[in-house]
Design a protein around this motif. Structure first.
Motif, short mmCIF file in Angstrom:
data_model
loop_
_atom_site.label_atom_id
_atom_site.label_comp_id
_atom_site.label_asym_id
_atom_site.label_seq_id
_atom_site.Cartn_x
_atom_site.Cartn_y
_atom_site.Cartn_z
N ARG A 268 -56.32 -5.83 51.91
CA ARG A 268 -56.19 -4.62 52.72
C ARG A 268 -55.19 -4.82 53.86
NH1 ARG A 268 -61.83 -4.52 51.89
NH2 ARG A 268 -62.32 -5.20 54.03
N ARG A 269 -55.19 -5.99 54.45
CA ARG A 269 -54.21 -6.26 55.52
C ARG A 269 -52.80 -6.28 54.95
NH1 ARG A 269 -58.37 -9.85 57.08
NH2 ARG A 269 -57.31 -11.62 56.11
N GLN A 270 -52.63 -6.81 53.73
CA GLN A 270 -51.32 -6.81 53.10
C GLN A 270 -50.85 -5.39 52.77
OE1 GLN A 270 -52.28 -9.61 49.79
NE2 GLN A 270 -50.40 -10.65 50.40
N PRO A 316 -54.22 15.63 53.96
CA PRO A 316 -55.66 15.82 53.83
C PRO A 316 -56.03 17.29 54.03
CG PRO A 316 -55.21 13.90 55.20
CD PRO A 316 -53.89 14.59 54.96
N THR A 317 -57.05 17.75 53.33
CA THR A 317 -57.41 19.17 53.42
C THR A 317 -58.00 19.55 54.78
OG1 THR A 317 -59.55 18.63 52.44
CG2 THR A 317 -57.82 19.37 50.94
N ASP A 318 -58.53 18.59 55.52
CA ASP A 318 -59.13 18.87 56.83
C ASP A 318 -58.62 17.86 57.85
OD1 ASP A 318 -60.72 19.68 58.94
OD2 ASP A 318 -62.54 18.68 58.19
N PRO A 319 -57.37 18.00 58.32
CA PRO A 319 -56.82 17.03 59.27
C PRO A 319 -57.63 16.92 60.55
CG PRO A 319 -55.08 18.43 58.39
CD PRO A 319 -56.38 19.03 57.95
N VAL A 320 -58.12 18.03 61.06
CA VAL A 320 -58.87 18.00 62.33
C VAL A 320 -60.16 17.20 62.16
CG1 VAL A 320 -60.08 19.40 64.03
CG2 VAL A 320 -57.87 20.17 63.12
N GLY A 321 -60.88 17.48 61.09
CA GLY A 321 -62.12 16.75 60.85
C GLY A 321 -61.89 15.28 60.57
N THR A 322 -60.81 14.98 59.82
CA THR A 322 -60.50 13.59 59.50
C THR A 322 -60.12 12.82 60.75
OG1 THR A 322 -59.72 14.27 57.31
CG2 THR A 322 -59.07 12.09 58.07
N VAL A 323 -59.32 13.42 61.62
CA VAL A 323 -58.95 12.77 62.88
C VAL A 323 -60.21 12.50 63.72
CG1 VAL A 323 -57.85 13.17 65.12
CG2 VAL A 323 -56.57 13.55 63.01
N ALA A 324 -61.13 13.43 63.73
CA ALA A 324 -62.36 13.23 64.50
C ALA A 324 -63.16 12.04 63.96
CB ALA A 324 -63.21 14.50 64.45
N ARG A 325 -63.21 11.92 62.64
CA ARG A 325 -63.93 10.79 62.04
C ARG A 325 -63.22 9.48 62.34
NH1 ARG A 325 -64.57 14.74 58.03
NH2 ARG A 325 -62.79 13.94 56.82
N TRP A 326 -61.89 9.47 62.28
CA TRP A 326 -61.12 8.27 62.60
C TRP A 326 -61.38 7.84 64.04
CZ3 TRP A 326 -55.59 7.44 60.34
CH2 TRP A 326 -55.63 7.53 58.93
N ARG A 338 -53.79 0.67 63.37
CA ARG A 338 -53.62 -0.02 62.08
C ARG A 338 -54.97 -0.43 61.51
NH1 ARG A 338 -51.57 -5.92 60.86
NH2 ARG A 338 -51.26 -5.80 58.61
N GLU A 339 -55.85 -0.98 62.33
CA GLU A 339 -57.16 -1.39 61.85
C GLU A 339 -57.97 -0.19 61.35
OE1 GLU A 339 -57.91 -5.29 64.73
OE2 GLU A 339 -58.40 -3.27 65.44
N THR A 340 -57.78 0.95 61.99
CA THR A 340 -58.48 2.16 61.55
C THR A 340 -57.97 2.61 60.19
OG1 THR A 340 -58.76 2.86 63.85
CG2 THR A 340 -59.05 4.54 62.15
N VAL A 341 -56.65 2.59 60.02
CA VAL A 341 -56.07 2.97 58.72
C VAL A 341 -56.55 2.02 57.63
CG1 VAL A 341 -53.93 3.21 57.42
CG2 VAL A 341 -54.06 4.07 59.76
N ILE A 342 -56.56 0.74 57.92
CA ILE A 342 -57.03 -0.25 56.94
C ILE A 342 -58.46 0.06 56.51
CG2 ILE A 342 -57.70 -2.67 56.64
CD1 ILE A 342 -55.28 -3.42 58.38
N ALA A 343 -59.30 0.35 57.48
CA ALA A 343 -60.72 0.60 57.19
C ALA A 343 -60.93 1.93 56.46
CB ALA A 343 -61.53 0.59 58.48
N GLN A 344 -60.14 2.95 56.82
CA GLN A 344 -60.39 4.29 56.28
C GLN A 344 -59.67 4.56 54.97
OE1 GLN A 344 -62.58 6.38 57.82
NE2 GLN A 344 -62.94 4.73 59.27
N GLN A 345 -58.54 3.90 54.74
CA GLN A 345 -57.69 4.28 53.62
C GLN A 345 -57.73 3.30 52.45
OE1 GLN A 345 -56.92 7.64 54.67
NE2 GLN A 345 -55.11 7.13 53.51
#
Length: 428
Positions: A268-270, A316-326, A338-345
């Motif tokens: 995931r880090r790679q 994403p179909t719900d950018p506002v909701g996704t940003v809130a979850r991130w 970056r750590e958030t993207v790694i964990a979420q994506q």
């Protein structure tokens, strides 16, 4: 259980920096991954499509620089170096005509002895359409209408009488007639694959598809999708067995579960460099983040809903909701962007020892969350080796995966009948 292999190519899962990573476009890479899939007795080999290089702030997306060869051409070559493996090409129904589609996929079916599949995708954006004569003419609401008609029109050609090839199809988007030039196809019709998740996409799949490629990661989400889609089939005169649901998944195998978890975290880090993290965040926020620190905090701004910062990628179909979850996850765990993207994506689907992975994969099938899987490796061309050499034997020992190919066509691999109305011995 059904298994298929996805060639990763220009994909967010692909690790370019690994010493084992090789070319994404040389034929040898395609041939080696296909050979591994066939050695593992997989149902089919799956290629995606790229009709235009993606852009971020007017610059080519970093993963697209290598390019992506045309899938039917690659699979036609693979037909000559494989014997049983199905060959699935992604081809857009928005920018191609039914006669061309029917002839190209029919030819692949003939060349391969009945192993062709068409992954039907659509496009309604003007950015992609600029590469074509008609441009972005197709309204979003019409994309599945045209796709469904394209599939039905292609089937009308495949079903045309073998003695004279006469056909006619009339619909909202197509009014065609003439004579089809191919003889009877080995499996009647090439297999049709579809990947839409909207209500309209699910209806299209229930009416027209043989296989659905989906991305529901949890057991509960997979079960909901499975129940909903299978429940739509009787309304189209179809049985539950006539449509196979195969989520796209990634697998990480280790000698122990702990070793596999450590290996997965490294992968995931790679997969997510700083530039990749910013690119994915820009897709979500819809603003220019090129000057931000990927190892800093998440952007404080709200997402811009009508944005053209990123072109050629689906937001994403719900950018506002996704940003809130991130933001909630980052605050709870103290993550950087970056750590958030790694964990979420980039969370792998199945991680563990061969026995752990086999048990989890089987559970999804037995609990009616999937009929099988399309495996998306992170390396080309060796990304399937661990699954084929270590997980498949466990599945075979448990009696949930084949120990040999029984039939020769893709429809036989998938347990799908020959289509009604398909040409047979000169009859319509």
């Amino acid at each position: 259980m059904h298994l298929a292999a996805h060639f990763p190519g220009v994909n967010n899962t692909t690790v370019w920096s690994d010493p084992e990573s090789r070319s994404q476009i040389e034929f040898r890479s395609f041939a080696e991954l296909a050979a591994t899939a066939e050695r593992g007795l997989f149902d089919f080999f799956f290629l995606a499509e790229g009709l235009r290089l993606r852009e971020v702030n007017g610059r080519i997306h970093d993963l697209d620089v290598v390019g992506r060869p045309e899938s039917l051409t690659v699979l036609s070559a693979l037909a000559g170096v494989t014997e049983r493996l199905g060959l699935a090409a992604t081809v857009n129904a928005t920018f191609n005509e039914p006669y061309e589609l029917a002839k190209r996929f029919g030819t692949l079916d003939l060349l391969s002895g009945g192993r062709a599949a068409w992954n039907v995708v659509t496009s309604s954006d003007a950015f992609t359409g600029e590469n074509f004569r008609r441009g972005g003419y197709l309204d979003h609401a019409d994309r599945y209408t045209r796709a469904a008609e394209a599939v039905r029109a292609a089937r009308a050609l495949w079903d045309s009488p073998a003695d004279d090839g006469q056909f006619r199809f009339t619909g909202k988007h197509f009014d065609i007639s003439g004579r089809f030039t191919l003889p009877e196809l080995p499996q009647g019709h090439p297999v049709v694959i579809q990947a839409g998740d909207s209500a309209q996409g699910r209806d299209f799949a229930a009416a027209e598809a043989d296989v659905v490629f989906t991305r529901h990661g949890s057991l509960a989400a997979g079960q909901e999708f499975y129940r909903d889609l299978k429940s739509r089939l009787p309304g189209h005169g179809r049985s539950a067995e006539s449509l196979k649901i195969m989520p796209g998944v990634s697998v990480v195998v280790g000698d122990t579960d702990a070793e596999a978890e450590e290996k997965a975290a490294h992968i995931r880090r790679q997969q997510v460099s700083g530039a990749t993290a910013l690119g994915l965040a820009q897709l979500l926020w819809g603003i220019d983040l090129s000057d931000r620190d990927p190892d800093g905090p998440l952007p404080a701004e709200d997402p811009v809903l009508d944005s053209a910062v990123v072109q050629g990628r689906v937001r994403p179909t719900d950018p506002v909701g996704t940003v809130a979850r991130w933001r909630a996850a980052a605050a709870e765990n103290g993550w950087t962007l970056r750590e958030t993207v790694i964990a979420q994506q980039n969370r792998q689907s199945f991680i563990g020892s061969p026995e752990t992975v086999a048990t989890a994969m089987d559970e999804f099938v037995q609990q009616r969350a999937a009929d099988g899987y399309i495996l998306v490796p992170h390396l080309t061309p060796g990304g399937l080796d661990d699954v084929v050499e270590r997980v498949v034997p466990v599945l075979q020992e448990r009696g949930v995966f084949r120990t040999e190919y029984v039939g020769s066509t893709l429809r036989e691999h998938l347990g799908l009948p020959r289509p009604k109305g398909a040409r047979s011995s000169g009859a319509a």
